[in-house]
Scaffold this motif. Structure first.
Motif, PDB file in Angstrom:
ATOM      1  N   ALA A  27      10.427 -16.920  -1.020  1.00 14.10           N
ATOM      2  CA  ALA A  27       8.995 -17.169  -0.850  1.00 14.10           C
ATOM      3  C   ALA A  27       8.427 -16.303   0.274  1.00 14.10           C
ATOM      4  N   VAL A  28       9.173 -16.205   1.377  1.00 17.17           N
ATOM      5  CA  VAL A  28       8.707 -15.371   2.498  1.00 17.17           C
ATOM      6  C   VAL A  28       8.650 -13.916   2.068  1.00 17.17           C
ATOM      7  N   ALA A  29       9.698 -13.444   1.386  1.00 17.25           N
ATOM      8  CA  ALA A  29       9.715 -12.045   0.932  1.00 17.25           C
ATOM      9  C   ALA A  29       8.579 -11.781  -0.048  1.00 17.25           C
ATOM     10  N   HIS A  30       8.318 -12.738  -0.923  1.00 16.89           N
ATOM     11  CA  HIS A  30       7.219 -12.579  -1.891  1.00 16.89           C
ATOM     12  C   HIS A  30       5.889 -12.507  -1.159  1.00 16.89           C
ATOM     13  N   ARG A  31       5.688 -13.400  -0.189  1.00 17.97           N
ATOM     14  CA  ARG A  31       4.448 -13.399   0.573  1.00 17.97           C
ATOM     15  C   ARG A  31       4.286 -12.076   1.340  1.00 17.97           C
ATOM     16  N   GLU A  32       5.378 -11.599   1.952  1.00 16.32           N
ATOM     17  CA  GLU A  32       5.317 -10.337   2.692  1.00 16.32           C
ATOM     18  C   GLU A  32       5.002  -9.179   1.753  1.00 16.32           C
ATOM     19  N   LEU A  33       5.600  -9.186   0.571  1.00 12.23           N
ATOM     20  CA  LEU A  33       5.342  -8.127  -0.398  1.00 12.23           C
ATOM     21  C   LEU A  33       3.884  -8.166  -0.857  1.00 12.23           C
ATOM     22  N   THR A  34       3.354  -9.358  -1.059  1.00 13.68           N
ATOM     23  CA  THR A  34       1.954  -9.493  -1.467  1.00 13.68           C
ATOM     24  C   THR A  34       1.028  -8.995  -0.362  1.00 13.68           C
ATOM     25  N   GLU A  35       1.310  -9.404   0.868  1.00 12.57           N
ATOM     26  CA  GLU A  35       0.488  -8.949   1.993  1.00 12.57           C
ATOM     27  C   GLU A  35       0.566  -7.434   2.132  1.00 12.57           C
ATOM     28  N   PHE A  36       1.765  -6.902   1.971  1.00 10.85           N
ATOM     29  CA  PHE A  36       1.942  -5.457   2.081  1.00 10.85           C
ATOM     30  C   PHE A  36       1.152  -4.734   0.995  1.00 10.85           C
ATOM     31  N   SER A  37       1.167  -5.266  -0.231  1.00  9.74           N
ATOM     32  CA  SER A  37       0.430  -4.651  -1.340  1.00  9.74           C
ATOM     33  C   SER A  37      -1.073  -4.671  -1.076  1.00  9.74           C
ATOM     34  N   VAL A  38      -1.575  -5.779  -0.548  1.00 10.10           N
ATOM     35  CA  VAL A  38      -3.001  -5.881  -0.245  1.00 10.10           C
ATOM     36  C   VAL A  38      -3.370  -4.872   0.842  1.00 10.10           C
ATOM     37  N   GLN A  39      -2.543  -4.785   1.867  1.00  5.08           N
ATOM     38  CA  GLN A  39      -2.802  -3.816   2.941  1.00  5.08           C
ATOM     39  C   GLN A  39      -2.766  -2.387   2.403  1.00  5.08           C
ATOM     40  N   GLN A  40      -1.831  -2.118   1.532  1.00  3.74           N
ATOM     41  CA  GLN A  40      -1.728  -0.772   0.953  1.00  3.74           C
ATOM     42  C   GLN A  40      -2.966  -0.440   0.137  1.00  3.74           C
ATOM     43  N   ALA A  41      -3.461  -1.417  -0.621  1.00 10.23           N
ATOM     44  CA  ALA A  41      -4.665  -1.182  -1.414  1.00 10.23           C
ATOM     45  C   ALA A  41      -5.850  -0.891  -0.496  1.00 10.23           C
ATOM     46  N   GLN A  42      -5.946  -1.636   0.593  1.00 10.78           N
ATOM     47  CA  GLN A  42      -7.029  -1.403   1.542  1.00 10.78           C
ATOM     48  C   GLN A  42      -6.898  -0.028   2.184  1.00 10.78           C
ATOM     49  N   ARG A  43      -5.685   0.312   2.590  1.00 11.52           N
ATOM     50  CA  ARG A  43      -5.466   1.622   3.214  1.00 11.52           C
ATOM     51  C   ARG A  43      -5.777   2.753   2.228  1.00 11.52           C
ATOM     52  N   THR A  44      -5.371   2.569   0.996  1.00 13.09           N
ATOM     53  CA  THR A  44      -5.625   3.591  -0.016  1.00 13.09           C
ATOM     54  C   THR A  44      -7.124   3.767  -0.219  1.00 13.09           C
ATOM     55  N   GLU A  45      -7.847   2.648  -0.261  1.00 11.04           N
ATOM     56  CA  GLU A  45      -9.300   2.718  -0.411  1.00 11.04           C
ATOM     57  C   GLU A  45      -9.924   3.434   0.787  1.00 11.04           C
TER      58      GLU A  45
END
Length: 167
Positions: A27-45
């Motif tokens: 669950a922690v790894a999934h949450r971290e991966l989700t947060e990382f993906s959201v941050q990456q999308a923001q950074r990419t934008e």
């Protein structure tokens, strides 16, 4: 109950605790991966917006090439640095994603293995419980037969059933 039955229960509880820990880690790894993906999308934008701004600046610099050759060279240098940073960040992001994917695969394997072990342990306990029930039934029948034999012996010894012998 047999002597080793509490040990089996302890093993089940330990296995269940391991499962809970693994699920929590997943669950922690999934949450971290989700947060990382959201941050990456923001950074990419943000990078996309920044790249669009730099492209606009470069277009204006080219239009003024004759009069601003030195400024254009500096803008190109800044653009190259930004692209280098983006490339480096993209490489690092790919490495991070790879490590996270490997960790998720490891955790998935652990859950699968633990689940299989738990199922096997429960099956073994069911078999042992049936054996214990059968042994108890056999012991019960043996004790009943022994009690019946003692009762018959006592009846033969007392003779008339009032506790006094008629000798």
């Amino acid at each position: 109950m047999t002597q080793d039955q509490p040990n089996r229960l302890d093993r089940i509880e330990a296995t269940q605790a391991v499962h809970s820990q693994i699920l929590n880690e997943l669950a922690v790894a999934h949450r971290e991966l989700t947060e990382f993906s959201v941050q990456q999308a923001q950074r990419t934008e943000e990078r996309l917006t920044r790249s669009e701004q730099l492209a606009q600046q470069n277009s204006e610099a080219i239009a003024q090439l004759v009069t601003a050759t030195n400024r254009n060279t500096a803008a190109i240098a800044r653009h190259d640095e930004a692209l280098t940073r983006i490339e480096e960040q993209t490489r690092q992001n790919a490495e991070n994603m790879s490590r996270l994917e490997q960790r998720m695969n490891q955790l998935s394997e652990l859950v699968t293995t633990s689940t299989t072990e738990t199922i096997q342990l429960v099956a073994r306990q069911a078999v042992q419980a049936e054996r214990d029930r059968q042994a108890w039934q056999e012991d019960r029948q043996t004790w009943q037969a022994e009690i019946r034999r003692i009762w018959e012996y006592l009846e033969r010894q007392t003779g008339n059933g009032n506790g006094r012998s008629e000798q």
